[in-house]
Design a protein around this motif. Structure first.
Motif, PDB file in Angstrom:
ATOM      1  N   UNK A   1       7.466  -1.827 -11.399  1.00 37.36           N
ATOM      2  CA  UNK A   1       7.672  -2.571 -10.156  1.00 37.36           C
ATOM      3  C   UNK A   1       8.411  -1.825  -9.065  1.00 37.36           C
ATOM      4  N   UNK A   2       8.623  -0.539  -9.230  1.00 40.95           N
ATOM      5  CA  UNK A   2       9.325   0.235  -8.206  1.00 40.95           C
ATOM      6  C   UNK A   2       8.343   0.778  -7.171  1.00 40.95           C
ATOM      7  N   UNK A   3       8.850   0.941  -5.958  1.00 36.67           N
ATOM      8  CA  UNK A   3       8.075   1.528  -4.865  1.00 36.67           C
ATOM      9  C   UNK A   3       8.950   2.535  -4.140  1.00 36.67           C
TER      10      UNK A   3
ATOM     11  N   UNK B   1       0.896  -1.158   0.000  1.00 38.34           N
ATOM     12  CA  UNK B   1       0.000   0.000   0.000  1.00 38.34           C
ATOM     13  C   UNK B   1       0.933   1.205   0.000  1.00 38.34           C
ATOM     14  N   UNK B   2       0.983   1.929  -1.110  1.00 40.51           N
ATOM     15  CA  UNK B   2       1.900   3.063  -1.239  1.00 40.51           C
ATOM     16  C   UNK B   2       1.102   4.344  -1.432  1.00 40.51           C
ATOM     17  N   UNK B   3       1.302   5.273  -0.524  1.00 35.10           N
ATOM     18  CA  UNK B   3       0.684   6.595  -0.636  1.00 35.10           C
ATOM     19  C   UNK B   3       1.827   7.594  -0.766  1.00 35.10           C
ATOM     20  N   UNK B   4       2.121   7.981  -1.996  1.00 37.62           N
ATOM     21  CA  UNK B   4       3.245   8.888  -2.229  1.00 37.62           C
ATOM     22  C   UNK B   4       2.736  10.276  -2.576  1.00 37.62           C
ATOM     23  N   UNK B   5       3.651  11.202  -2.623  1.00 44.96           N
ATOM     24  CA  UNK B   5       3.317  12.593  -2.908  1.00 44.96           C
ATOM     25  C   UNK B   5       4.054  13.094  -4.146  1.00 44.96           C
ATOM     26  N   UNK B   6       4.139  12.243  -5.158  1.00 47.41           N
ATOM     27  CA  UNK B   6       4.727  12.653  -6.426  1.00 47.41           C
ATOM     28  C   UNK B   6       6.174  12.268  -6.622  1.00 47.41           C
ATOM     29  N   UNK B   7       6.759  11.540  -5.675  1.00 45.33           N
ATOM     30  CA  UNK B   7       8.172  11.194  -5.769  1.00 45.33           C
ATOM     31  C   UNK B   7       8.488  10.012  -6.659  1.00 45.33           C
ATOM     32  N   UNK B   8       7.487   9.486  -7.356  1.00 46.30           N
ATOM     33  CA  UNK B   8       7.692   8.340  -8.239  1.00 46.30           C
ATOM     34  C   UNK B   8       6.730   8.478  -9.417  1.00 46.30           C
ATOM     35  N   UNK B   9       7.191   8.087 -10.590  1.00 43.19           N
ATOM     36  CA  UNK B   9       6.345   8.213 -11.782  1.00 43.19           C
ATOM     37  C   UNK B   9       5.465   6.977 -11.944  1.00 43.19           C
ATOM     38  N   UNK B  10       4.400   7.124 -12.705  1.00 36.61           N
ATOM     39  CA  UNK B  10       3.529   5.987 -13.002  1.00 36.61           C
ATOM     40  C   UNK B  10       4.298   4.910 -13.772  1.00 36.61           C
ATOM     41  N   UNK B  11       5.235   5.325 -14.634  1.00 36.36           N
ATOM     42  CA  UNK B  11       6.047   4.355 -15.377  1.00 36.36           C
ATOM     43  C   UNK B  11       6.894   3.517 -14.426  1.00 36.36           C
TER      44      UNK B  11
END
Length: 160
Positions: free
Chosen positions: A143-145, A128-138
């Motif tokens: 498979x990155x978190x 369950x990942x709730x990020x604030x823009x620090x990772x792209x959809x790609x």
């Protein structure tokens, strides 16, 4: 301005854990609020929502919420593949905290899912990942978190 996130929540209402939360709006907004609160350990018994659509005529017409949130009482297994370390942690623990507890170092910066420093490869399992823009959809699709804002659900394996 922009999509609601955990950083906004902490800045606007630092005492949010002590409040009753009433939320009304379109479903993507309400889901972002639910995820932000759950990601910080908010007691969801104090969360109430109302949507912008007409109420369901029958109980079976009420849609199921598709939020995957960590279960406070559930345990998860994290396999740190490159290190050969396996540990059992609460689903409410982040992967970053689990790594630190296990004596492993994942570089990190902000710990709010903004900077992307803690990006790691998830080899298997669900988080369950709730990020604030620090990772792209790609990156997410690849498979990155972000370890700082990812909670393990069940058994996961990461490339650390």
């Amino acid at each position: 301005q922009g999509m609601f996130n955990q950083l906004m929540l902490g800045l606007m209402t630092p005492d949010y854990l002590e409040r009753e939360v009433f939320c009304c709006g379109p479903e993507p907004f309400m889901q972002a609020v639910r995820e932000a609160l759950a990601g910080f350990g908010f007691d969801m018994d104090h969360y109430h929502q109302e949507s912008f659509q007409a109420p369901a005529a029958k109980e079976e017409d009420i849609p199921e919420l598709e939020d995957t949130v960590p279960d406070e009482g559930a345990m998860a297994e994290i396999v740190f593949a490159a290190s050969g370390v396996t540990g059992h942690f609460a689903e409410t623990d982040t992967v970053l905290n689990a790594a630190k507890t296990s004596g492993l170092n994942i570089p990190s910066g902000c710990t709010f899912g903004v900077c992307g420093t803690c990006k790691i490869k998830k080899l298997s399992g669900e988080v369950h990942m709730v990020h604030n823009g620090g990772i792209s959809e790609d990156d997410i699709e690849a498979g990155y978190i972000l370890a700082c804002c990812s909670n393990p659900i069940g058994r996961i394996e990461v490339e650390v």
